[in-house]
Write a protein that holds these residues in place. Structure first.
Motif, PDB file in Angstrom:
ATOM      1  N   PHE A  28     -36.709  78.521  79.773  1.00 49.60           N
ATOM      2  CA  PHE A  28     -37.668  78.784  78.859  1.00 49.60           C
ATOM      3  C   PHE A  28     -39.055  78.448  79.903  1.00 49.60           C
ATOM      4  CE2 PHE A  28     -41.574  77.423  76.192  1.00 49.60           C
ATOM      5  CZ  PHE A  28     -41.766  78.842  75.836  1.00 49.60           C
ATOM      6  N   SER A  29     -39.022  77.486  80.386  1.00 50.01           N
ATOM      7  CA  SER A  29     -40.237  77.099  81.200  1.00 50.01           C
ATOM      8  C   SER A  29     -40.246  77.965  82.418  1.00 50.01           C
ATOM      9  CB  SER A  29     -40.389  75.548  81.792  1.00 50.01           C
ATOM     10  OG  SER A  29     -40.381  74.722  80.694  1.00 50.01           O
ATOM     11  N   LEU A  53     -44.861  71.296  84.912  1.00 52.59           N
ATOM     12  CA  LEU A  53     -44.691  69.860  84.715  1.00 52.59           C
ATOM     13  C   LEU A  53     -43.366  69.745  84.053  1.00 52.59           C
ATOM     14  CD1 LEU A  53     -45.795  67.115  85.434  1.00 52.59           C
ATOM     15  CD2 LEU A  53     -47.096  67.309  83.252  1.00 52.59           C
ATOM     16  N   ALA A  54     -43.118  70.518  82.796  1.00 52.72           N
ATOM     17  CA  ALA A  54     -41.930  70.486  82.156  1.00 52.72           C
ATOM     18  C   ALA A  54     -40.800  70.865  83.083  1.00 52.72           C
ATOM     19  CB  ALA A  54     -42.013  71.624  80.837  1.00 52.72           C
ATOM     20  N   ALA A  99     -37.805  68.209  83.663  1.00 54.24           N
ATOM     21  CA  ALA A  99     -36.373  68.894  83.160  1.00 54.24           C
ATOM     22  C   ALA A  99     -35.590  68.590  84.462  1.00 54.24           C
ATOM     23  CB  ALA A  99     -36.278  70.312  82.959  1.00 54.24           C
ATOM     24  N   VAL A 100     -35.844  68.858  85.748  1.00 55.97           N
ATOM     25  CA  VAL A 100     -35.163  68.718  86.904  1.00 55.97           C
ATOM     26  C   VAL A 100     -34.806  67.641  87.265  1.00 55.97           C
ATOM     27  CG1 VAL A 100     -35.250  69.131  89.502  1.00 55.97           C
ATOM     28  CG2 VAL A 100     -35.890  70.898  87.800  1.00 55.97           C
ATOM     29  N   LEU A 101     -35.806  66.533  87.075  1.00 56.87           N
ATOM     30  CA  LEU A 101     -35.646  65.091  87.036  1.00 56.87           C
ATOM     31  C   LEU A 101     -34.576  64.592  86.207  1.00 56.87           C
ATOM     32  CD1 LEU A 101     -39.079  63.510  87.954  1.00 56.87           C
ATOM     33  CD2 LEU A 101     -37.365  64.052  89.311  1.00 56.87           C
ATOM     34  N   GLY A 102     -34.561  65.076  84.951  1.00 55.35           N
ATOM     35  CA  GLY A 102     -33.814  64.772  83.942  1.00 55.35           C
ATOM     36  C   GLY A 102     -32.351  65.218  84.315  1.00 55.35           C
TER      37      GLY A 102
END
Length: 125
Positions: free
Chosen positions: A36-37, A114-115, A119-122
């Motif tokens: 989505f982002s 930023l989202a 998300a990539v870090l998560g």
């Protein structure tokens, strides 16, 4: 001792199943946020590029002013032509609404990126 070892074996199995289910749901959520982002960032970027022209003067106005001055000189109307060329871009400024819209568009793009970053870090964690 036998009851304790069976308890911890059963606890280990239940905890591992719970953790695997949690990680699977978490991974799917991060995938949907990334999708989505990414799409939102693409659409926002295209709108920003399309609206960018409203923040700068139209170059054809300067060209038209210079051509008008050349025609006046060619016709011999030196008084109407003036001694210095007119520069319409020097008096031009963007409208307040165009600036506000661009600010909102850039803010939404920043939040979307930023989202994606979160998300990539998560996903990597």
């Amino acid at each position: 001792k036998d009851n304790r070892s069976r308890f911890w074996q059963l606890y280990g199995q239940v905890a591992e199943e719970h953790d695997n289910d949690f990680l699977e749901r978490y991974s799917k959520d991060m995938d949907s946020i990334l999708l989505f982002s990414g799409l939102f960032s693409t659409v926002s970027s295209s709108f920003i590029v399309a609206m960018e022209s409203s923040l700068s003067p139209d170059p054809s106005d300067t060209t038209n002013a210079l051509l008008t001055q050349l025609v006046q000189i060619g016709l011999g109307n030196f008084s109407e032509a003036g001694s210095t060329p007119e520069d319409p871009a020097s008096t031009w400024s963007p409208t307040a609404s165009a600036v506000r819209i661009q600010m909102i568009a850039y803010a939404s793009l920043s939040m979307s990126l930023l989202a994606v970053f979160a998300a990539v870090l998560g996903k990597q964690w």
